[in-house]
Design a protein around this motif. Structure first.
Motif, mmCIF file in Angstrom:
data_model
loop_
_atom_site.group_PDB
_atom_site.id
_atom_site.type_symbol
_atom_site.label_atom_id
_atom_site.label_comp_id
_atom_site.label_asym_id
_atom_site.label_seq_id
_atom_site.Cartn_x
_atom_site.Cartn_y
_atom_site.Cartn_z
ATOM 1 N N THR A 1 0.810 -1.211 0.000
ATOM 2 C CA THR A 1 0.000 0.000 0.000
ATOM 3 C C THR A 1 0.851 1.272 0.000
ATOM 4 O O THR A 1 0.395 2.334 0.414
ATOM 5 N N ASP A 2 2.075 1.151 -0.475
ATOM 6 C CA ASP A 2 2.944 2.320 -0.569
ATOM 7 C C ASP A 2 4.027 2.054 -1.598
ATOM 8 O O ASP A 2 4.322 0.900 -1.944
ATOM 9 N N THR A 3 4.624 3.138 -2.077
ATOM 10 C CA THR A 3 5.839 3.097 -2.890
ATOM 11 C C THR A 3 6.913 3.839 -2.115
ATOM 12 O O THR A 3 6.686 4.975 -1.670
ATOM 13 N N LEU A 4 8.058 3.221 -1.933
ATOM 14 C CA LEU A 4 9.114 3.847 -1.147
ATOM 15 C C LEU A 4 9.650 5.092 -1.848
ATOM 16 O O LEU A 4 9.552 5.238 -3.067
ATOM 17 N N TYR A 5 10.235 5.980 -1.051
ATOM 18 C CA TYR A 5 10.906 7.145 -1.622
ATOM 19 C C TYR A 5 12.007 6.670 -2.575
ATOM 20 O O TYR A 5 12.644 5.626 -2.328
ATOM 21 N N PRO A 6 12.265 7.405 -3.656
ATOM 22 C CA PRO A 6 13.218 6.938 -4.676
ATOM 23 C C PRO A 6 14.592 6.573 -4.129
ATOM 24 O O PRO A 6 15.214 5.608 -4.588
ATOM 25 N N ASP A 7 15.086 7.308 -3.138
ATOM 26 C CA ASP A 7 16.423 7.019 -2.616
ATOM 27 C C ASP A 7 16.461 5.756 -1.772
ATOM 28 O O ASP A 7 17.539 5.260 -1.435
ATOM 29 N N LEU A 8 15.280 5.207 -1.422
ATOM 30 C CA LEU A 8 15.227 3.975 -0.630
ATOM 31 C C LEU A 8 14.926 2.735 -1.477
ATOM 32 O O LEU A 8 15.163 1.614 -1.036
ATOM 33 N N VAL A 9 14.397 2.958 -2.681
ATOM 34 C CA VAL A 9 13.976 1.826 -3.506
ATOM 35 C C VAL A 9 15.149 0.918 -3.859
ATOM 36 O O VAL A 9 15.038 -0.315 -3.813
ATOM 37 N N GLU A 10 16.302 1.495 -4.202
ATOM 38 C CA GLU A 10 17.439 0.680 -4.637
ATOM 39 C C GLU A 10 17.878 -0.310 -3.563
ATOM 40 O O GLU A 10 18.207 -1.464 -3.861
ATOM 41 N N ASP A 11 17.863 0.124 -2.306
ATOM 42 C CA ASP A 11 18.338 -0.737 -1.211
ATOM 43 C C ASP A 11 17.243 -1.625 -0.622
ATOM 44 O O ASP A 11 17.535 -2.720 -0.133
#
Length: 260
Positions: free
Chosen positions: A13-23
């Motif tokens: 129910t969410d999409t992570l902030y872009p700087d967190l998606v990679e990790d």
């Protein structure tokens, strides 16, 4: 002859902030990695709810997975987002069909809100960092009872009223309804067993203006303390592994939550 592997549906129910998606990829991925480390036999199905993807509502579609987990989110249950109402409807249909469900943070809130309770933005402000909850009612389906547990929290919304059929598992003065359950069908936690200190720090520092510097710094300082995230993950796994035979035809629920 081996039994069929358990299948867990991860309702993201969410999409992570872009700087967190990679990790970290996603909250569903974080849970999948933690569960797989303890039980490699569980299989997983991801549902990107924010993109309008949910399991179906017909009996065979609801049973695509044995258990479903609803993740955390930046959203609130009261937000006018296109995916909130369909998720609420799906929760109610799944509950009436006897489908087991887990909820964490936003998942905890929307399960309560959908089933006759209430969640809202709290006048107490943000609950952040390691927080200790006192156990009030211990579920008989979980082994090794405890008197309290400690988790990382990151929320400004709270469940202010539990569903009529729910039992409070644990809470404290700041967050009285921090965990609750309904029989062996629903188990929900406001805290984040999937968060480690690094993820929390990277997530929460961007919210300093909303949280306030003093409260944020106290939360960051508290990260030096240990918590019970591994223990809570094991509780979630115990719930997932429960033997169940309840079918839609024999579900005892009567939609009483619709009238509350």
């Amino acid at each position: 002859m081996s039994s069929k592997p358990l299948r867990l549906g991860l309702l993201e129910t969410d999409t992570l902030y872009p700087d967190l998606v990679e990790d970290y990829v996603s909250y569903g991925t974080m849970f999948r990695q933690l569960f797989s480390a303890s039980d490699p036999d569980i299989s997983f199905q991801h549902y990107p709810v924010t993109e309008g993807v949910l399991p179906g509502t017909q009996p065979d579609e609801l049973r695509e997975c044995d258990v479903y987990l609803i993740t955390g989110s930046k959203a609130g249950v009261y937000d006018n987002l296109p995916w909130i109402a369909p998720l609420t409807d799906w929760i109610r249909r799944a509950f009436d069909a006897g489908i087991p469900m887990l909820g964490v943070c936003f998942g905890h809130q929307i399960l309560a809100h959908s089933l006759g309770g209430h969640a809202e933005k709290s006048s107490k402000g943000w609950g952040v960092g390691n927080q200790t909850m006192q156990v009030e009612h211990w579920p008989d389906f979980l082994e090794r009872p405890v008197e309290h547990y400690r988790l990382i929290y990151s929320h400004q919304d709270q469940v202010t009223r539990l569903p009529e059929m729910a039992s409070r598992l644990a809470g404290n003065d700041f967050c009285p309804n921090a965990s609750w359950f309904i029989g062996q069908q629903v188990l929900a936690f406001q805290g984040h067993p999937e968060f480690d200190a690094e993820y929390f720090q990277r997530l929460i520092t961007r919210r300093v203006d909303s949280i306030g510097e003093t409260r944020l710094q106290a939360a960051l300082d508290g990260l030096r303390d240990s918590n019970d995230s591994e223990r809570v993950i094991q509780w979630l796994l115990e719930f997932i592994r429960l033997p169940r035979s309840l079918s839609a035809e024999t579900s005892p629920h009567t939609n009483s939550w619709l009238l509350s």
